[in-house]
Design an enzyme around this catalytic site. Sequence first.
Site: not given
Length: 622
Positions: A285, A371, A399
């Site tokens: 990244k 979640e 969610r």
Amino acid sequence: MSFNIKKYPILSLVKNPIKLRQLPKDDLVLLCNELRQFLIDSVSYSSGHFASGLGTVEITVALHYVYNTPFDQLIWDVGHQAYPHKILTGRRDSISTIRKFNGLNPFPWRGESEYDHLSVGHSSTSISAGLGMAVASEYEGLDRRTVCIIGDGAITAGIAFEAINHAGDIKPDLLVILNDNTMSISKNVGALNNHLAKIFSLKKSYLTIYEDRKKELSDILLFKKLANRTEEKIKNIVMPNALFEGLGFNYIGPLDGHDVQRLVQILKNMKHKKGPKLLHLITKKGYGYAPAEKDPISWHSVPKFDPHIGKLPKSDDRYPTYSSIFGDWLCSTAAEDTKLMAITPAMRESSGMVTFSHQYPRQYFDVAIAEQHAITFAAGLAIGGYNPIVAIYSTFLQRAYDQVIHDIAMQNLPVLFAIDRGGIVGADGQSHQGAFDLSYLRCIPNMVIMTPSDENECRLMLNTGYHYQSGPSAVRYPRGSGTGAILSNLYKLPLGKGVVRRQGVDVAILNFGTLLPQAEHVAKVLNATLVDMRFVKPLDSVLIHDLSNTHQALVTVEENAILGGAGSGVNEYVMRQRLQIPVLNIGLPDYFIPQGSQEEVRAHLGLDSIGIQKKIKDWLDQ
């Protein structure tokens, strides 16, 4: 941003993937270099998601070079990583408008380009959607390829493994690319992440030793035979073949995700193999920009900056953010209560929990992008006698709605939900606006819901919810800075009681949340009564009744969908009690709110002081 064509001679030729596929393969390395530099230049000029896209440049170029997009379908997970994709698919010259009002959507968006096959914003959906598209293509008899690009952070979510399990069973022609960079927004956690990291580490060590010894003893026939047998045995131990091939996937990797020439060759070979395949690519990244490589968390999403200096500008906020107010309250409360347990689904930095995670590691749980698990895990902690707090964005709590109902509210467990990013969030657009939480929580029995109007009210409500042991509670606060309110000593607020902030005549404005300053300005202009309602549930019914007897109209103000929101609760009470007073509800309209700064969006929706005043006057004039 003006496009300097001389600076990017190859990229300037690539207006779309058709033009890309006309390039000789030898030009792809140069194209990747130019694309990466263009990304650095454009995002530093306009702001936006940064480090993720730098890490996917080679993957993006290779995919569009090999596959016949948009006929062949590329499904990007989340979309932080999709800026290079947007640049190569006809949006290069407008990339500086990304995340801006009336500009490009921050994530892949079906209405924006034929190359965006799935509108995304929440993670881990790519494999499920891609599987559906692959099955549809097979049923239609289309010779179409479907590729899903998912990160090692996103693949930890349950929905991703549900999709992999299904795909391995029905075996469609589907390629999943695992973009493994050990990061999501922040550093990845969890057993799967540890497993992938161990695989990569072991493979690098093994290959280094093996290649060194092979060079030294390459002429010895016995060693060659022994090395070949050993190589296969070690591969079986080191590689995750068992994990994915046991689920029905043909696994290839892990391989260098920044070697565009090799990626092209591998993708060409895999393109003609049928059935579900998983290509495991190792990337970095922030690749190609040293500051972002060194600190990919800080450089995930950036304001405007000088790319030559390589430092992010300091925030000029005069007041602390609501997220930091929550983090400070969390630390001070944990210092006095070892029963406090704080949970986040991979949102430590943005939820203001970094300091807490360092100071109280035994009371801090990052459950990764999961979640549903976060909520039911909190339920288990509450049953075990602890005091869990779930820090979560409004849009991500959606969610886990079933878990909120069945595992928390139905069992009436004392779990506190610290709901960040309530209301307009700004540049992240439709998928991230916290538009619905008051509506979807208000209808759940046993739930207490609070909406602070400033940072001190937020602290008081967090304290009130934490010490409320009769069931679940939620404190819903916005993105951004507070108002500069003086912070008082903590105490528990009286449950379901509002506060009259200004006494006026005729019209009473009932405010829910942080639009109070705008409502206060309007109340002064109209000489209206202003009430900070504080609680969406339970409502201050006594106060509403009294206001109905002394005023000619009620106006509710909230930064939530009007449908089913706090104002709807007032309407229901007025009708149930047969109170003879009209009510105007002001809030978010019945459509998905696009991106733009918070100020721009509020002004556009009439939720600034000018807009609120106009809505009230127009309604009264009717």
